[in-house]
Design a protein around this motif. Structure first.
Motif, mmCIF file in Angstrom:
data_model
loop_
_atom_site.group_PDB
_atom_site.id
_atom_site.type_symbol
_atom_site.label_atom_id
_atom_site.label_comp_id
_atom_site.label_asym_id
_atom_site.label_seq_id
_atom_site.Cartn_x
_atom_site.Cartn_y
_atom_site.Cartn_z
ATOM 1 N N MET A 1 0.828 -1.202 0.000
ATOM 2 C CA MET A 1 0.000 0.000 0.000
ATOM 3 C C MET A 1 0.864 1.255 0.000
ATOM 4 N N VAL A 2 1.995 1.217 0.684
ATOM 5 C CA VAL A 2 2.898 2.364 0.753
ATOM 6 C C VAL A 2 4.309 1.875 0.495
ATOM 7 N N ALA A 3 5.025 2.564 -0.382
ATOM 8 C CA ALA A 3 6.437 2.291 -0.639
ATOM 9 C C ALA A 3 7.127 3.640 -0.767
ATOM 10 N N THR A 4 7.932 3.965 0.217
ATOM 11 C CA THR A 4 8.512 5.297 0.303
ATOM 12 C C THR A 4 10.005 5.215 0.599
ATOM 13 N N HIS A 5 10.785 6.013 -0.121
ATOM 14 C CA HIS A 5 12.195 6.203 0.180
ATOM 15 C C HIS A 5 12.359 7.532 0.900
ATOM 16 N N VAL A 6 13.171 7.536 1.954
ATOM 17 C CA VAL A 6 13.467 8.767 2.687
ATOM 18 C C VAL A 6 14.982 8.934 2.736
ATOM 19 N N ALA A 7 15.421 10.113 2.381
ATOM 20 C CA ALA A 7 16.839 10.448 2.483
ATOM 21 C C ALA A 7 17.021 11.459 3.609
ATOM 22 N N LEU A 8 17.834 11.094 4.590
ATOM 23 C CA LEU A 8 18.172 12.008 5.676
ATOM 24 C C LEU A 8 19.480 12.688 5.304
ATOM 25 N N ASP A 9 19.409 13.982 5.060
ATOM 26 C CA ASP A 9 20.538 14.729 4.505
ATOM 27 C C ASP A 9 20.960 15.816 5.486
ATOM 28 N N GLY A 10 22.254 16.114 5.481
ATOM 29 C CA GLY A 10 22.755 17.140 6.393
ATOM 30 C C GLY A 10 23.460 18.278 5.689
ATOM 31 N N SER A 11 23.236 18.438 4.376
ATOM 32 C CA SER A 11 23.898 19.516 3.642
ATOM 33 C C SER A 11 23.373 20.865 4.104
ATOM 34 N N TRP B 1 10.884 17.853 2.626
ATOM 35 C CA TRP B 1 10.594 18.072 1.213
ATOM 36 C C TRP B 1 9.989 16.803 0.626
ATOM 37 N N THR B 2 8.935 16.936 -0.151
ATOM 38 C CA THR B 2 8.314 15.800 -0.831
ATOM 39 C C THR B 2 7.354 16.326 -1.880
ATOM 40 N N ASP B 3 6.820 15.426 -2.685
ATOM 41 C CA ASP B 3 5.754 15.796 -3.624
ATOM 42 C C ASP B 3 4.554 14.850 -3.504
ATOM 43 N N PHE B 4 4.652 13.847 -2.616
ATOM 44 C CA PHE B 4 3.575 12.882 -2.370
ATOM 45 C C PHE B 4 3.161 12.144 -3.643
ATOM 46 N N LEU B 5 4.071 12.016 -4.592
ATOM 47 C CA LEU B 5 3.794 11.304 -5.835
ATOM 48 C C LEU B 5 4.661 10.055 -5.922
ATOM 49 N N ILE B 6 4.181 9.061 -6.656
ATOM 50 C CA ILE B 6 4.961 7.852 -6.911
ATOM 51 C C ILE B 6 5.850 8.119 -8.119
ATOM 52 N N GLN B 7 7.158 7.967 -7.925
ATOM 53 C CA GLN B 7 8.118 8.262 -8.985
ATOM 54 C C GLN B 7 8.214 7.086 -9.961
ATOM 55 N N ALA B 8 9.082 7.249 -10.932
ATOM 56 C CA ALA B 8 9.214 6.239 -11.981
ATOM 57 C C ALA B 8 9.670 4.889 -11.445
ATOM 58 N N ASP B 9 10.386 4.884 -10.305
ATOM 59 C CA ASP B 9 10.853 3.612 -9.742
ATOM 60 C C ASP B 9 9.798 2.914 -8.901
ATOM 61 N N GLY B 10 8.592 3.504 -8.797
ATOM 62 C CA GLY B 10 7.521 2.894 -8.026
ATOM 63 C C GLY B 10 7.493 3.305 -6.576
ATOM 64 N N PHE B 11 8.351 4.198 -6.158
ATOM 65 C CA PHE B 11 8.409 4.652 -4.777
ATOM 66 C C PHE B 11 8.140 6.150 -4.719
ATOM 67 N N SER B 12 7.468 6.575 -3.660
ATOM 68 C CA SER B 12 7.414 8.002 -3.379
ATOM 69 C C SER B 12 8.691 8.394 -2.640
ATOM 70 N N ARG B 13 8.990 9.664 -2.652
ATOM 71 C CA ARG B 13 10.261 10.110 -2.095
ATOM 72 C C ARG B 13 10.054 11.244 -1.098
ATOM 73 N N MET B 14 10.888 11.246 -0.072
ATOM 74 C CA MET B 14 10.889 12.325 0.911
ATOM 75 C C MET B 14 12.329 12.639 1.287
ATOM 76 N N VAL B 15 12.587 13.904 1.488
ATOM 77 C CA VAL B 15 13.909 14.346 1.922
ATOM 78 C C VAL B 15 13.739 15.078 3.245
ATOM 79 N N VAL B 16 14.468 14.648 4.248
ATOM 80 C CA VAL B 16 14.502 15.324 5.540
ATOM 81 C C VAL B 16 15.904 15.904 5.699
ATOM 82 N N ARG B 17 15.990 17.232 5.737
ATOM 83 C CA ARG B 17 17.296 17.870 5.878
ATOM 84 C C ARG B 17 17.500 18.301 7.323
#
Length: 443
Positions: free
Chosen positions: A133-143, A175-191
């Protein structure tokens, strides 16, 4: 210790319940993959869901030679070396959160190419077919790039879609767009721009819960869309039945009662159809409301601050999620209102049928009274004949007695005696019958 024997049987498990779902400890550059596995079919979840979810987890643990938790467990955490796994079993679904720490922080444009799910066995992933039902990648970034420059870089990460961004917990950006990307996962970035210890793990957990509960909340929307034509059809039939009731009321003839009985059968079947529809949808609509409240609660915990030029998560949900939940609530209210209208119409029709039946019963009683009166008259006529018949036989017997007395030498005139006895015998028979009737009717 003797004190432990004083505890209630549930004290220890209840005290541990609030600590049963700890968040991941995240710091530095982290990559997280989050899966929500929904094995249900829209019906109320039960023990079957727990068994299915434990089966998936046991299969994953067996691949790496790790002991799976007990079947009654709702939480599991293990460090597999190349990644860490946190598993939680909920009422309707289970979540798998894979986390991997990078030794050297990758550029944000490359962060989603190195996700921990790559370490999961492909055979296990294939077993989840049709259940994610949910497949999400999250990147924890410190830049530490400026927000506007950072947003321009993120547009390549999110394939140019409209970004949702805000400052959260005062020391981080989401940061996110709440959309499923081309790889089949939604994406979120936490800075991370200054989070304290353990804040990163709590923040990522809240963000993932928002995404998970958002998707589970939307499960009610297809039910609302499917129920709309069925409700339209039921409302149309109810209007036709109401119009037929008015027409029957204007036409009072021998066939109107049969028509009302037919209408009563139709409206009963209509009520059964609506009840089935409500039973099929009520659980899903109630669950959607519960998940929506959880989404709102998690958004409040983010303590969002606006970044110029980007909508916040709260604004996005108000525009996109709230209308869907309102649709489900409107359909549920419509079902309840229609059920009340059908019940009122049913009660009205049953009242009318009852009045007609009472009128028919009164007519039957009146007919029975008329028949009883006729029977009484007939009985009285028969009683008159009975008096004559009994008197005839009694006088005949007395006449024979007079003839016998004359033959015995008595000075009796049998004919004269018979004539004198006729009124006396008739009166006696009539009085005897009357007295007998009085005793019978008087008890």
């Amino acid at each position: 210790m003797i004190f432990s024997s004083l505890n209630h049987d549930l004290r220890v498990p209840l005290a541990a319940e609030v600590h049963s779902r700890p968040f991941l400890h995240l710091h530095g550059a982290e990559a997280i993959t989050h899966l929500a596995v929904y094995a249900g079919n829209g019906k109320p979840a039960g023990a079957a869901n727990s068994a299915i979810q434990h089966g998936f987890l046991s299969s994953l643990c067996a691949h790496f030679g790790v002991a799976a938790p007990a079947t009654e467990a709702k939480f599991f955490f293990h460090d597999f070396g190349r990644f860490r796994l946190k598993w939680e079993c909920h009422t309707e679904f289970a979540t798998y959160t894979f986390a991997q720490r990078h030794d050297a922080a990758p550029a944000i444009e490359e962060a989603f190419d190195r996700m921990p799910l790559q370490h999961a066995p492909q055979q296990w992933l294939a077993s989840l077919q049709g259940k994610i039902m949910v497949a999400t990648h999250v990147a924890l970034d410190g830049s530490d790039a400026p927000p506007q420059e950072y947003a321009r870089r993120l547009r390549r990460v999110f394939e140019g879609n409209l970004l949702v961004g805000s400052r959260v917990l005062h020391d981080a950006e989401l940061w996110t767009d709440f959309l499923i990307q081309a790889d089949g996962f939604s994406r979120m970035v936490v800075r991370d721009v200054g989070l304290m210890e353990q804040q990163a793990g709590r923040l990522v957990q809240r963000v993932l819960e928002i995404e998970t509960y958002r998707m589970m909340c939307l499960l009610g929307l297809p039910h609302a869309h499917a129920a709309t034509p069925a409700l339209n059809a039921i409302e149309g039939e109810l209007a036709e039945l109401t119009a037929a009731m008015v027409a029957t009321d204007d036409r009072r003839d021998s066939d109107s009662h049969d028509d009302e009985q037919e209408l009563l059968g139709k409206i009963t079947r209509l009520a059964a159809r609506l009840e089935k529809l409500a039973v099929d949808d009520s659980y899903r609509f109630s669950a959607s409301q519960a998940y929506f409240r959880l989404v709102q609660s998690r958004i409040e915990e983010l303590r969002e601050e606006r970044m110029e030029g980007f909508p916040t998560v709260e604004e996005f949900m108000d525009r996109r999620l709230t209308p869907a939940v309102s649709t489900c609530a409107a359909i549920a209210s419509r079902q309840e209102a229609l059920a009340r209208r059908i019940a009122q119409t049913n009660d009205l029709l049953r009242t009318r049928v009852g009045i007609v039946q009472e009128r028919q019963n009164r007519q039957i009683l009146q007919s029975m009274n008329r028949r009883a009166a006729q029977q009484l008259k007939l009985q009285q006529a028969v009683e008159g004949l009975s008096v004559a018949a009994i008197s005839y036989y009694v006088i005949g017997l007395l006449g024979y007695a007079g003839k016998a007395a004359k033959a015995a030498g008595w000075p009796v005139n049998p004919d004269l005696l018979t004539g004198l006895l006729v009124p006396v015998v008739a009166a006696g028979v009539w009085l005897g019958l009357r007295r007998m009737h009085r005793r019978m009717h008087g008890g």
